[in-house]
Design a protein around this motif. Structure first.
Motif, PDB file in Angstrom:
ATOM      1  N   THR A 300      50.051  31.415 100.411  1.00  0.00           N
ATOM      2  CA  THR A 300      49.969  32.542  99.487  1.00  0.00           C
ATOM      3  C   THR A 300      48.635  32.471  98.762  1.00  0.00           C
ATOM      4  N   CYS A 301      47.806  33.502  98.986  1.00  0.00           N
ATOM      5  CA  CYS A 301      46.497  33.536  98.342  1.00  0.00           C
ATOM      6  C   CYS A 301      46.034  34.985  98.289  1.00  0.00           C
ATOM      7  N   SER A 302      45.675  35.465  97.124  1.00  0.00           N
ATOM      8  CA  SER A 302      45.321  36.871  96.959  1.00  0.00           C
ATOM      9  C   SER A 302      43.815  37.108  96.885  1.00  0.00           C
ATOM     10  N   GLU A 303      43.005  36.029  96.834  1.00  0.00           N
ATOM     11  CA  GLU A 303      41.568  36.202  96.692  1.00  0.00           C
ATOM     12  C   GLU A 303      40.849  34.962  97.214  1.00  0.00           C
ATOM     13  N   PRO A 304      39.571  35.077  97.516  1.00  0.00           N
ATOM     14  CA  PRO A 304      38.795  33.900  97.915  1.00  0.00           C
ATOM     15  C   PRO A 304      38.696  32.910  96.744  1.00  0.00           C
ATOM     16  N   VAL A 305      38.894  31.649  97.032  1.00  0.00           N
ATOM     17  CA  VAL A 305      38.843  30.602  96.000  1.00  0.00           C
ATOM     18  C   VAL A 305      37.780  29.589  96.404  1.00  0.00           C
ATOM     19  N   SER A 306      36.846  29.352  95.497  1.00  0.00           N
ATOM     20  CA  SER A 306      35.751  28.423  95.778  1.00  0.00           C
ATOM     21  C   SER A 306      35.765  27.271  94.789  1.00  0.00           C
ATOM     22  N   ALA A 307      35.142  26.175  95.191  1.00  0.00           N
ATOM     23  CA  ALA A 307      34.998  25.004  94.326  1.00  0.00           C
ATOM     24  C   ALA A 307      33.698  24.306  94.662  1.00  0.00           C
ATOM     25  N   GLN A 308      33.176  23.579  93.690  1.00  0.00           N
ATOM     26  CA  GLN A 308      31.954  22.823  93.884  1.00  0.00           C
ATOM     27  C   GLN A 308      32.340  21.455  94.444  1.00  0.00           C
ATOM     28  N   VAL A 309      32.369  21.311  95.780  1.00  0.00           N
ATOM     29  CA  VAL A 309      32.872  20.094  96.401  1.00  0.00           C
ATOM     30  C   VAL A 309      32.340  19.988  97.824  1.00  0.00           C
ATOM     31  N   ARG A 310      32.237  18.771  98.308  1.00  0.00           N
ATOM     32  CA  ARG A 310      31.891  18.566  99.711  1.00  0.00           C
ATOM     33  C   ARG A 310      33.068  18.990 100.585  1.00  0.00           C
ATOM     34  N   PRO A 311      32.854  19.769 101.636  1.00  0.00           N
ATOM     35  CA  PRO A 311      33.975  20.242 102.464  1.00  0.00           C
ATOM     36  C   PRO A 311      34.805  19.114 103.057  1.00  0.00           C
ATOM     37  N   GLU A 312      34.164  18.036 103.506  1.00  0.00           N
ATOM     38  CA  GLU A 312      34.915  16.959 104.117  1.00  0.00           C
ATOM     39  C   GLU A 312      35.818  16.244 103.115  1.00  0.00           C
ATOM     40  N   LEU A 313      35.366  16.147 101.842  1.00  0.00           N
ATOM     41  CA  LEU A 313      36.200  15.511 100.821  1.00  0.00           C
ATOM     42  C   LEU A 313      37.389  16.394 100.456  1.00  0.00           C
ATOM     43  N   ALA A 314      37.142  17.702 100.341  1.00  0.00           N
ATOM     44  CA  ALA A 314      38.261  18.618 100.086  1.00  0.00           C
ATOM     45  C   ALA A 314      39.249  18.579 101.241  1.00  0.00           C
ATOM     46  N   GLY A 315      38.744  18.451 102.478  1.00  0.00           N
ATOM     47  CA  GLY A 315      39.623  18.380 103.633  1.00  0.00           C
ATOM     48  C   GLY A 315      40.499  17.142 103.619  1.00  0.00           C
ATOM     49  N   GLY A 375      54.007   4.738 108.659  1.00  0.00           N
ATOM     50  CA  GLY A 375      52.701   4.923 108.034  1.00  0.00           C
ATOM     51  C   GLY A 375      52.379   3.738 107.161  1.00  0.00           C
ATOM     52  N   THR A 376      51.163   3.704 106.676  1.00  0.00           N
ATOM     53  CA  THR A 376      50.719   2.579 105.845  1.00  0.00           C
ATOM     54  C   THR A 376      50.955   2.828 104.369  1.00  0.00           C
ATOM     55  N   GLY A 377      51.287   4.053 104.008  1.00  0.00           N
ATOM     56  CA  GLY A 377      51.442   4.359 102.592  1.00  0.00           C
ATOM     57  C   GLY A 377      50.118   4.503 101.873  1.00  0.00           C
ATOM     58  N   LEU A 378      49.059   4.839 102.610  1.00  0.00           N
ATOM     59  CA  LEU A 378      47.733   4.980 102.007  1.00  0.00           C
ATOM     60  C   LEU A 378      47.327   6.425 101.780  1.00  0.00           C
ATOM     61  N   GLY A 379      48.060   7.395 102.364  1.00  0.00           N
ATOM     62  CA  GLY A 379      47.646   8.791 102.302  1.00  0.00           C
ATOM     63  C   GLY A 379      47.486   9.303 100.887  1.00  0.00           C
ATOM     64  N   LEU A 380      48.522   9.161 100.064  1.00  0.00           N
ATOM     65  CA  LEU A 380      48.451   9.663  98.694  1.00  0.00           C
ATOM     66  C   LEU A 380      47.511   8.817  97.839  1.00  0.00           C
ATOM     67  N   SER A 381      47.391   7.531  98.157  1.00  0.00           N
ATOM     68  CA  SER A 381      46.424   6.697  97.440  1.00  0.00           C
ATOM     69  C   SER A 381      45.005   7.187  97.693  1.00  0.00           C
ATOM     70  N   ILE A 382      44.709   7.541  98.952  1.00  0.00           N
ATOM     71  CA  ILE A 382      43.384   8.083  99.278  1.00  0.00           C
ATOM     72  C   ILE A 382      43.163   9.408  98.568  1.00  0.00           C
ATOM     73  N   VAL A 383      44.208  10.252  98.526  1.00  0.00           N
ATOM     74  CA  VAL A 383      44.113  11.532  97.817  1.00  0.00           C
ATOM     75  C   VAL A 383      43.713  11.299  96.360  1.00  0.00           C
ATOM     76  N   LYS A 384      44.388  10.362  95.716  1.00  0.00           N
ATOM     77  CA  LYS A 384      44.114  10.092  94.309  1.00  0.00           C
ATOM     78  C   LYS A 384      42.699   9.560  94.097  1.00  0.00           C
ATOM     79  N   ARG A 385      42.271   8.657  94.948  1.00  0.00           N
ATOM     80  CA  ARG A 385      40.940   8.071  94.785  1.00  0.00           C
ATOM     81  C   ARG A 385      39.842   9.102  95.010  1.00  0.00           C
ATOM     82  N   VAL A 386      40.002   9.926  96.058  1.00  0.00           N
ATOM     83  CA  VAL A 386      38.989  10.954  96.315  1.00  0.00           C
ATOM     84  C   VAL A 386      38.981  11.991  95.194  1.00  0.00           C
TER      85      VAL A 386
END
Length: 420
Positions: A300-315, A375-386
């Motif tokens: 659900t998205c009604s408009e383009p949303v931008s952020a000041q971020v590296r694309p690979e980090l947002a990914g 899994g290793t349980g690192l996914g959300l930890s990586i999310v938090k650190r990034v």
């Protein structure tokens, strides 16, 4: 820091309290001593004088009293003294401060009265001197306390400023001092040096590993592209080859992101990035995780949303959150809501146990008691650190209907601003 709880304030207050206690005790003892001496000297003097004057009167001789002393007998004694019992008294008589000694001898009543106006004035002078001395002592204690506190705290403040300014360990102040400040400075220097070496080793390791992985990944990606081109006439084999190519490309992007994270924060360039395309691409990549499941994934998205971020980090952030939702949702829906400054990913999965919510973003912590997907349980930890690295915020919410809701907040950019 709250000024009322600063070390400088505590040191100054200690000086003031010490001065108040010492000066107050000295003043009190001095005043009591003056009172005791006054009483004893006057009483002894009046007693001796009364003995001599009464002897003179009984011998028929004329009493010889000093000018400031009056010797009164029977009716000559004023009514104010007549009412008092025998003994020494201090009172105001005819608006004059006097000491009186009353005696009864041979059926007669005698009174020896001495004016003590000069003595009372001297007592007032002593009292004022004690009060002034007490006030001066407190003021001196305040000045000395503030001066001493400033001199004592100055090295600590300089050390704290140097640590906050990330000064090199060898450049910290007071390193050569032999007092407690020097011990603290050397401990800070040692700890700072250890942390800097650890961070440097971590960055070098991450950079080296990422660099070493790029070559085999490039080979894998090239081989997958050639294989997909050769199998274009065979749909089943072409789909498998295309999936290998896609996974290799995604892995190469993640390795590039690791290289970015290995750099110093100030060297990271954050361009204006359209998040809609990243969210849609990550949702497409997660589709294989939903195969065979009665799960509907929608955006659900009604408009383009931008952020000041590296694309690979947002990914990395968005992809890990979406994979987490897909892996732990067996049926129902996964709703992704993208708006200015916020991304919400809500699912109808098993949810997060209460005892794990506070530790969910720690390494090796799984979001379920028995995860269906290894899994290793690192996914959300990586999310938090990034997220912390790029200044974003991620938090978990528990919807009333069950499941999980992850809210990703980031600085919003105006959609009407041109890109870089």
């Amino acid at each position: 820091m709250n000024p009322s709880h600063s070390l400088k304030q505590h040191i100054a207050l200690a000086y003031i309290l010490l001065a108040v206690m010492v000066a107050g005790a000295f003043s009190l003892v001095s005043y009591i001593s003056v009172e005791i001496i006054e009483e004893q000297v006057i009483d002894v003097r009046l007693a001796k004088m009364a003995d001599r004057l009464i002897d003179f009167q009984q011998q028929g001789r004329l009493p010889d009293a000093p000018p400031e002393v009056r010797f009164l007998i029977d009716g000559d004694i004023p009514p104010e003294l007549q009412q008092l019992p025998v003994g020494s008294h201090e009172l105001a008589l005819n608006n004059r401060h006097v000491h009186a000694l009353l005696r009864e001898h041979g059926g007669r009543r005698y009174a020896v009265v001495q004016e003590v106006e000069e003595l009372a004035h001297t007592e007032q002078v002593i009292l004022w001197a004690l009060l002034i001395g007490f006030a001066v002592s407190v003021l001196l204690a305040i000045a000395l306390g503030m001066l001493s506190a400033r001199r004592l705290i100055a090295p600590i403040a300089a050390l704290a400023e140097a640590v906050e300014g990330n000064v090199a360990a060898s450049a910290l102040p007071s390193l050569a001092a032999q007092d407690e400040i020097g011990v603290l400075a050397r401990a800070f220097a040692k700890r700072t040096d250890e942390l800097q070496q650890f961070l440097q080793r971590e960055q070098m390791f991450t950079g080296d590993v990422s660099h070493e992985l790029r070559t085999p990944l490039t080979v894998m990606l090239g081989a997958a592209e050639v294989l997909a081109a050769q199998l274009s006439a065979q749909p089943a084999q072409h789909a498998a080859a295309e999936r290998i190519r896609r996974v290799a490309a995604e892995t190469a992007q993640r390795v590039s992101a690791l290289l970015v994270l290995a750099r110093a924060p100030e060297s990271l360039h954050a361009p204006r990035t359209l998040l809609n395309a990243i969210v849609e691409a990550e949702m497409e990549r997660c589709q294989p995780l939903l195969q065979g499941k009665p799960v509907a994934c929608s955006l659900t998205c009604s408009e383009p949303v931008s952020a000041q971020v590296r694309p690979e980090l947002a990914g990395i952030i968005i992809g890990n959150l979406l994979r987490n939702a897909c892996q732990h949702t067996e049926q129902g829906t996964i709703v992704v809501q993208l708006a200015a400054g916020q991304l919400v990913i809500e699912d109808t999965g098993t949810g997060i146990p209460q005892r794990l919510r506070e530790r969910l973003f720690e390494p090796f912590v799984h979001g379920a008691e028995q995860p269906a997907h290894e899994g290793t349980g690192l996914g959300l930890s990586i999310v938090k650190r990034v997220a912390d690295r790029i200044g974003w915020d991620v938090r978990l919410q528990q919807p009333a209907s069950g499941g999980s809701r992850f809210v990703l907040s980031f600085p919003a950019l105006r959609t009407d601003l041109p890109g870089p």
